[in-house]
Design a protein around this motif. Structure first.
Motif, short mmCIF file in Angstrom:
data_model
loop_
_atom_site.label_atom_id
_atom_site.label_comp_id
_atom_site.label_asym_id
_atom_site.label_seq_id
_atom_site.Cartn_x
_atom_site.Cartn_y
_atom_site.Cartn_z
N ARG A 291 0.82 -1.30 0.05
CA ARG A 291 0.00 -0.04 0.06
C ARG A 291 0.80 1.27 0.11
NH1 ARG A 291 -2.31 3.73 3.49
NH2 ARG A 291 -4.27 4.39 2.57
N VAL A 292 0.38 2.27 -0.85
CA VAL A 292 1.18 3.30 -0.88
C VAL A 292 0.13 4.45 -0.34
CG1 VAL A 292 1.77 5.34 -2.39
CG2 VAL A 292 2.39 3.02 -3.13
N GLY A 293 0.36 5.31 0.49
CA GLY A 293 -0.50 6.33 1.07
C GLY A 293 -0.56 7.64 0.22
N GLY A 294 -1.40 8.55 0.84
CA GLY A 294 -1.38 9.80 0.13
C GLY A 294 -2.79 9.99 -0.64
N ASP A 295 -2.94 11.31 -1.43
CA ASP A 295 -4.09 11.44 -1.93
C ASP A 295 -4.37 10.54 -3.11
OD1 ASP A 295 -2.16 12.93 -3.73
OD2 ASP A 295 -3.13 14.65 -3.47
N ARG A 296 -3.25 10.08 -3.98
CA ARG A 296 -3.50 9.02 -4.76
C ARG A 296 -2.93 7.65 -4.33
NH1 ARG A 296 -1.72 10.58 -10.97
NH2 ARG A 296 -3.76 11.10 -11.27
N GLY A 297 -3.30 7.52 -3.13
CA GLY A 297 -3.17 6.14 -2.52
C GLY A 297 -3.67 5.14 -3.00
N LEU A 298 -3.11 3.92 -3.06
CA LEU A 298 -3.44 2.63 -3.84
C LEU A 298 -2.64 1.48 -3.11
CD1 LEU A 298 -1.31 1.91 -5.91
CD2 LEU A 298 -2.33 3.52 -7.25
N VAL A 299 -3.34 0.27 -3.49
CA VAL A 299 -2.61 -1.08 -3.05
C VAL A 299 -2.14 -1.62 -4.38
CG1 VAL A 299 -2.77 -3.25 -2.07
CG2 VAL A 299 -4.14 -1.12 -1.04
N PHE A 300 -0.92 -1.83 -4.57
CA PHE A 300 -0.20 -2.61 -5.75
C PHE A 300 -0.59 -4.02 -5.43
CE2 PHE A 300 2.56 1.20 -6.51
CZ PHE A 300 2.07 1.52 -7.68
N GLU A 301 -1.07 -4.75 -6.34
CA GLU A 301 -1.21 -6.25 -6.18
C GLU A 301 -0.18 -6.97 -6.94
OE1 GLU A 301 -5.06 -7.43 -7.07
OE2 GLU A 301 -5.91 -6.33 -5.23
N ASN A 302 0.05 -8.17 -7.03
CA ASN A 302 1.23 -8.81 -7.93
C ASN A 302 2.61 -8.39 -7.76
OD1 ASN A 302 -0.99 -10.39 -8.56
ND2 ASN A 302 -1.66 -9.37 -10.41
N VAL A 303 2.85 -7.82 -6.43
CA VAL A 303 4.20 -7.34 -6.48
C VAL A 303 5.06 -8.43 -6.27
CG1 VAL A 303 5.77 -5.85 -5.35
CG2 VAL A 303 3.42 -5.09 -5.43
N ILE A 304 6.02 -8.75 -7.17
CA ILE A 304 6.66 -10.03 -7.12
C ILE A 304 8.00 -9.83 -5.93
CG2 ILE A 304 8.37 -11.88 -8.28
CD1 ILE A 304 6.84 -10.72 -11.00
N ALA A 305 8.16 -10.86 -5.02
CA ALA A 305 9.27 -10.91 -4.00
C ALA A 305 10.43 -11.37 -4.71
CB ALA A 305 9.04 -11.82 -2.93
N ARG A 306 11.49 -10.89 -4.78
CA ARG A 306 12.73 -11.45 -4.97
C ARG A 306 13.77 -11.52 -3.96
NH1 ARG A 306 14.42 -8.26 -10.46
NH2 ARG A 306 16.01 -9.97 -10.36
N VAL A 307 14.07 -12.73 -3.46
CA VAL A 307 14.85 -12.96 -2.19
C VAL A 307 16.32 -13.28 -2.56
CG1 VAL A 307 14.91 -13.88 -0.16
CG2 VAL A 307 12.80 -13.39 -1.03
N SER A 308 17.27 -12.56 -1.73
CA SER A 308 18.74 -13.00 -2.03
C SER A 308 19.55 -12.54 -1.12
CB SER A 308 19.28 -12.65 -3.72
OG SER A 308 20.57 -12.72 -3.64
N PRO A 309 20.55 -13.23 -0.64
CA PRO A 309 21.32 -12.37 0.43
C PRO A 309 22.39 -11.29 -0.24
CG PRO A 309 22.49 -14.83 -0.49
CD PRO A 309 20.60 -14.70 -1.01
N SER A 310 22.18 -11.13 -1.74
CA SER A 310 22.84 -10.00 -2.42
C SER A 310 21.89 -8.80 -2.49
CB SER A 310 23.72 -10.58 -3.68
OG SER A 310 22.51 -10.73 -4.60
N PHE A 311 20.85 -8.95 -2.10
CA PHE A 311 19.76 -7.85 -2.36
C PHE A 311 19.61 -6.91 -1.08
CE2 PHE A 311 17.09 -10.17 -5.75
CZ PHE A 311 18.08 -10.01 -6.55
N SER A 312 19.29 -5.55 -1.32
CA SER A 312 18.86 -4.61 -0.10
C SER A 312 17.37 -4.62 -0.47
CB SER A 312 19.65 -3.46 -0.54
OG SER A 312 19.24 -2.58 0.41
N LEU A 313 16.65 -4.26 0.67
CA LEU A 313 15.03 -4.11 0.73
C LEU A 313 14.77 -2.86 0.03
CD1 LEU A 313 12.46 -5.24 1.74
CD2 LEU A 313 12.80 -3.48 3.89
N ASP A 314 14.04 -2.86 -1.07
CA ASP A 314 13.57 -1.77 -1.94
C ASP A 314 12.48 -2.32 -2.87
OD1 ASP A 314 14.19 0.87 -2.74
OD2 ASP A 314 15.36 0.45 -4.34
#
Lengths: 193, 193
Positions: free
Chosen positions: A146-169
């Motif tokens: 979920r993104v807040g604010g006056d154009r707030g919305l909930v993105f669905e189908n956001v793909i998780a990509r997990v790796s020890p070489s990744f940083s949360l973003d």
């Protein structure tokens, strides 16, 4: 917003990844990408070098190259960009370019036309393995954010990509950033299942 | 999707509404807007006439005028368009233009520069009074609407606009259409509170 489930947002403008072979065609024998600035993911960088791309309808004179070099050349554009170019690329995960449109790419020393490689990047979250454990998320899982604010919305189908070489973003494109009002540096909230 | 709560989607490209006085400045003494095709809302139409608009950074040579004429001239653009023009308009409901940026508008017979009137239109649903009763929605209520598909998302803060002169239709802009994958003619689902 639940502080434990805050996800930093990065809005990706159009950019291109190149193979080493294509770097040399475009910038000359022996050429290497040179780093302009680091990106959020460790080891990734925006290069000083740019290319021009030419679609059947329009072109962009200055597309940033992101390094390091990859196994396949891939141009990532927003749907808005795709209309300007005159292409209809599918929404794909990075690296999944089978059957996607090609494009003509021009550098300072040469040019190359690829047969496939233009995609609209599927929205995704990079998670370090420890983030994934903390948040209870599995690699490839489809998440709601979920993104807040006056154009707030909930993105669905956001793909998780997990790796020890990744940083949360979380990476969204400019259309998604403009539609939600989210800008790089903002935070979104990972919703429970 | 709950069939009883299906809402038709209309994606609005950039467009302009003009006052009668501005129509005459732009197209000549005695000029009237002429209808090219009707829009989803009764009495509203896309005009044959277009204008050029010039922002501090960029311009659009052909912006469609929507009729009939209004009490105030108003240019509605996407956030993407706003960047191209070099403007930072707020997200506003139609008609709420106080303190918004102005712009230079050029027609076939003259030009006018407005001091305010450029907005990014707030996403909204037009509901006939009977739709509002059926769906349990009040005028000005903020709704949640889900778009399906691989770019599926839930739009929040969708403003209900209820009138006996409206026809059921959700209006989003091109950024929102591109970010959600929704196109004109698609259906979205009004979520329960």
């Amino acid at each position: 917003m639940n502080e434990d489930r805050k996800i930093p947002v990065g809005v990706s403008a159009r950019h291109i990844h190149l193979t080493q072979a294509h770097v040399r065609v475009l910038f000359g024998e022996g050429a290497e990408l040179t780093e302009m600035k680091p990106l959020s993911q460790p080891g990734q960088f925006a290069a000083n070098e740019t290319v021009a791309v030419y679609g059947p309808k329009g072109s962009f004179p200055k597309v940033r190259i992101l390094g390091p070099v990859r196994k396949a050349t891939q141009l990532e554009v927003s749907r808005t960009d795709a209309f300007s170019l005159g292409l209809k690329p599918p929404v794909r995960e990075s690296g999944h370019i089978e059957g996607t449109p090609g494009i003509r790419i021009v550098g300072s020393a040469g040019e190359v036309t690829i047969d496939e490689g233009v995609i609209v990047a599927a929205r995704h979250i990079h998670l370090h393995t420890s983030d994934a454990e903390r948040l209870g998320v599995a690699d490839k899982q489809l998440l709601k954010v979920r993104v807040g604010g006056d154009r707030g919305l909930v993105f669905e189908n956001v793909i998780a990509r997990v790796s020890p070489s990744f940083s949360l973003d979380m990476h969204i494109d400019t259309d998604e950033g403009n539609a939600s009002g989210a800008a790089t540096g903002d935070f979104a909230e990972l919703l429970p299942e």
